[in-house]
Design an enzyme around this catalytic site. Structure first.
Site, short mmCIF file in Angstrom:
data_model
loop_
_atom_site.label_atom_id
_atom_site.label_comp_id
_atom_site.label_asym_id
_atom_site.label_seq_id
_atom_site.Cartn_x
_atom_site.Cartn_y
_atom_site.Cartn_z
N LYS A 130 0.84 -1.20 0.00
CA LYS A 130 0.00 0.00 0.00
C LYS A 130 0.87 1.25 0.00
CE LYS A 130 -2.18 3.08 3.09
NZ LYS A 130 -2.43 3.40 4.51
N ASP A 149 -6.01 0.41 0.09
CA ASP A 149 -6.09 0.42 1.56
C ASP A 149 -7.43 -0.18 1.96
OD1 ASP A 149 -8.00 2.35 1.02
OD2 ASP A 149 -7.26 3.74 2.53
#
Length: 225
Positions: A130, A149
């Protein structure tokens, strides 16, 4: 699972592109804009942002960068000093250790610069896909990455774009189910929408401009407008 239509994705993304103008940008996006996409500030603020509210991330990042704006300067700080500067971000003790060690590696291995490849970014302590994807998108203007996310993971599954159990599975599924033109924008659009409308609990479905494209998979109760 029904086949995802490119027209549906296009309609959703175009609608969100207009709708997010009425909402505040996520903290890391704002930090990127204010720092002119400085890779170091984007990297560190993204590390701090995990499981932390945007207002807390923004304030903690500002305090930390006011004391140290370069990897070398930050590497000289003690973990305890970093802890005090970034508190109350979630897991602040672990994050302080990761920030210091990451800065040490940036100085020793990368000549004080944030690397620009996924492989090198993942060498840094506390940096997962991420964080690496967001740094590549915001600071290095990559058009080949999708940052996933919890918001992107949740909304992608609610929309029926993917059927996945983890954010990493969602990332790889989105490469298959969406067109490349949308990849750099998926995080910005879905995170902004997830923070304001498509919330984890009691999503505001009646106020959602993409409701006609959403099967509401997994939604049991909706919130008020």
């Amino acid at each position: 699972m029904r086949k995802l239509s490119p027209r549906t994705v296009h309609a959703v993304m175009r609608a969100l592109a207009r709708a997010i103008d009425h909402h505040e940008l996520p903290a890391v996006e704002k930090i990127a804009n204010e720092s002119q996409d400085d890779p170091f500030e984007v990297l560190i603020s993204t590390m701090l942002s995990a499981q932390t509210r945007d207002a807390v991330t923004a304030a903690a990042s500002a305090r930390l960068f006011a004391v140290a704006r370069t990897p070398a300067a930050m590497a000289r700080l003690t973990p305890r000093r970093i802890e005090k500067l970034i508190y109350p971000v979630s897991f602040y003790r672990h994050k302080a250790t990761h920030v210091k060690e990451t800065c040490r590696l940036l100085v020793q291995r990368f000549n004080g610069r944030v690397p620009s490849t996924m492989e090198e970014l993942l060498m840094l302590p506390g940096v997962g896909r991420k964080t690496a994807n967001l740094v590549l998108i915001l600071s290095f203007k990559s058009l080949k990455n999708i940052c996933v996310d919890t918001h992107v993971h949740r909304i992608s599954n609610r929309l029926g774009w993917v059927r996945t159990r983890t954010p990493e599975e969602t990332e790889h599924a989105l490469y298959e189910s969406t067109r490349e033109q949308w990849w750099p924008y998926i995080n910005l659009y879905l995170v902004t929408w997830g923070q304001n409308v498509c919330r984890p609990i009691y999503p505001r479905c009646d106020a959602c401009i993409i409701r006609e494209h959403c099967p509401r998979i997994g939604v049991t109760q909706i919130g008020k407008r």
